[in-house]
Write an enzyme that holds these catalytic residues in place. Sequence first.
Site, PDB file in Angstrom:
ATOM      1  CB  SER A 327      -0.941  -0.006   1.205  1.00  0.00           C
ATOM      2  OG  SER A 327      -1.915  -1.020   1.063  1.00  0.00           O
ATOM      3  CG  HIS A 370     -12.539   0.695   3.571  1.00  0.00           C
ATOM      4  ND1 HIS A 370     -11.904  -0.327   2.890  1.00  0.00           N
ATOM      5  CD2 HIS A 370     -11.829   0.883   4.714  1.00  0.00           C
ATOM      6  CE1 HIS A 370     -10.842  -0.730   3.588  1.00  0.00           C
ATOM      7  NE2 HIS A 370     -10.772  -0.011   4.697  1.00  0.00           N
ATOM      8  CB  CYS A 383     -10.037   1.899   0.723  1.00  0.00           C
ATOM      9  SG  CYS A 383     -11.237   1.194  -0.412  1.00  0.00           S
TER      10      CYS A 383
END
Length: 647
Positions: A327, A370, A383
Site C-alpha cells: 500500500s 469501506h 482502501c
Amino acid sequence: MKRTSKEVAESYARVSRRGMILGGLQLGFVGLLGLRMRHMQVDQADEFRLLAEENRINLRLIPPSRGQIFDRNGRIIAANEPAYRITMVREDAEDVDAVMARLAELVELGPDDIERARAEMARSAPFLPVTVADRVSWEAVSRVAVNAPALPGVVPEVGLSRVYPDRETFAHVVGYVGPVSERDLARYEDPEPVLRIPRFQIGKVGVERNYEEQLRGRAGAKRVEVNAVGRVMRELDRREGEAGSDVQLTLDSDLQNYVQARLGEESASVVVMDLEHGDLLAIASAPSYDPNKFVRGISVADYSVYRENERRPLASKTVQDAYPPGSTFKMVTALAAMDAGVVSPNDTVWCPGHMTVSGRRFHCWKRVGHGHMNLELSLRESCDVYYYDLALKVGIEKIAETARRLGLGEVHGIPMSAVTEGLIPDKEWKLRNRDAPWVVGDTVNSSIGQGFVLSSPLQQAVMTARLATGRAISPRLVKSVDGIETPRDPGEPMGFNENHLRQLRQAMFSVSNNRRGTAYGSRIIDDGMRMAGKTGTSQVRNITAAERARGVVRNEDLPWKRRDHALFVNFAPYEQPQIAVSVVVEHGGGGSAAAAPIARDVTLQALYKGDPPLEAYPTKDRDRIREQQQRLAEEREDKMRDGRSRA
C-alpha cells in the site's frame, strides 16, 4: 750436403717474410682486441654499469597505508591498526613441518592457517617470507622472540591491518577488505604490482570496494642489495608511498547505532534520508555481521553460521533486496490519476469489500468494505478498491511513468554492493520478459503495489523524499574524499501539480494522526515533530478462495517465512519536512503493527539527535518507551565499548 751462400740467403729471406706476416697478423689481432676493450670499457661503460647494478640491486614495493573512513561528524568507522604477524622463510627453516609444529605450541594456529601457509610457500620462492599467523598478540610475538633459536626461519613482523570498531553497525555499508584473490585480479586489465604482494588487502564489498582506487593509495619502493640467489643482504634506500585518501560518509554514527540496536534480531531494514541534499543519515540492515572476521579470513564455522541463518545477515537488504511495496505504492497510483486528470481529491468510489474485473474478484483487505472513499479517506484507511478503480481509469503506462519520476525502478548511484533496480512493470516489459500480453488484472494488482512491482527500502525513501519536497532529490552516501566535498544536488522540481502533492501529504498526515488512520497507534504527540506516513503490507503467498471462505489465517498463526512483509514510509516534521524514513520488516505481518513503531522511534531519534523526551510519545506508550530507551542505550554502549576496546 753443404748449401751455397745463395741458397742460405734465399732461405733466410723466406723465413723473414713469414715472420713478418705472422707478426703483422698477431699485431692486428691484438689491436682489434684493444679497440674492442676500449669500446666496452669507455664507450659502453654506462650500459654495462647499469646491467651490473641491476644484477646487484632489486627494487621492492612498500604497501601504502590505506585511507580511513569516517562518519559525517568525523568519527572513525574504518581504521588501520598495527598488526603483529609471524612469517617464515622456507629455505631458512629447512624442516618446515618441524618448525611449524614448534611454532604451533607458542602461537594459536588452526589447520586452515597451516594449510594456507604451506600453499603460499609452495607458490613462493624459498627465500621469500610467507605469513603464517596474522594479527597475533604482543604476548605471542614475545614468546616467538624468546624461542627464536629453536625456530629457524621464523620472524615476527609488524604491519597495518584494517579494523572496524563498530563491528556490525556499518558492515552492510562500508563492507570489508581481504587478501587479493585471482578473481580480484581479473577485475583489472593491467593489475598494479602492489596487488601481487602476499596478503595485500583490498576492498571486497561496499564502500571499501567501490572506493578502492582512492582508499588504496600509491605504493612506495625500497632498493635492497641481494646476493646471487636473490637473498636480501641490506637495504640501500627507500621511498615511502602515498597514503590512500580518507573518505567521509554522510551517515551519523549515533543514529546508525540506534537504528541497528532498535532493529535487534528482526529481519529488517531502515533508511533515513535528509531532505535538504539527499544525505543518507542512516541505512541499516538487520541482522548484521562482523566484518572484522572477513579481514582476518573467516573460518568455515563462522561463515556457515551466517550463511545458514534464515534471516540472511550477509544481505544488504536496504539496497540489494526488492519487495512488493504494497500500500505504500498507493501514493503513486493516486498521483498518476490526478496528474492525468481522471480524478479529483473529492471524487468518491464505493468499496463493498471487492471489485470484479474481467470475471475475477479482487478483494479489499477489509472484507466488509469501506463504503464511500475519497483520496484522503482511502489513503488514511488503506482502501484497496479505491485504487483498483483509479488504475482502471488511468492505465499502467501512466502509473509506471509516475513511479519512475518518483525514483522507483531506478538504480541510485551510491557506493554499496548489488544495488537493485527494482521493477516497475508495463506492457512492453511483460511482453519482453514473460512473452505474454499485459492484462487488466495486472494493472489492478500493480495499483496497490502487488503483482510484478518491486522496490527496495532505499527507493521507498527516495519516493517519500520526492513526495515531501516536490523535487527530484537523490540519495548521497559519500560526503567528501580527502576533505573535498562531493557534489550535492538538491534536485530540480519534478513538475507535478503542487496542489496534488499537497493533497497527498495531507492524506499521509491523516494516516498517522487521525484516529481512523492505520498508523494512529504510532503517532508522534509533539506538534512540532508530527509525521506523515503510509503503512504497507505485501503478501508473500496467494490466498485461495477456500481460505477466504473459511477466514484468512492470521499472520501470527503462520510459519515465519509465510507471513506478509510489513512496510512503512514517512516524512517529518509535517509542516517543514527535514527527513524521510522507510522501514521494511520481512515477514513482520502488518505495516501498522511491525514497521510503523520502528519508523516512529527512528524518526524521533533523528529529529532530536538523541533520545527524545517521553512527552513526544502517546501516554499509553511512555512506560514501554522508557524501558526500551534504557535497554537500547545499554546495548549500544556495550557494543561501542567492546568495539573500541577491540580497536
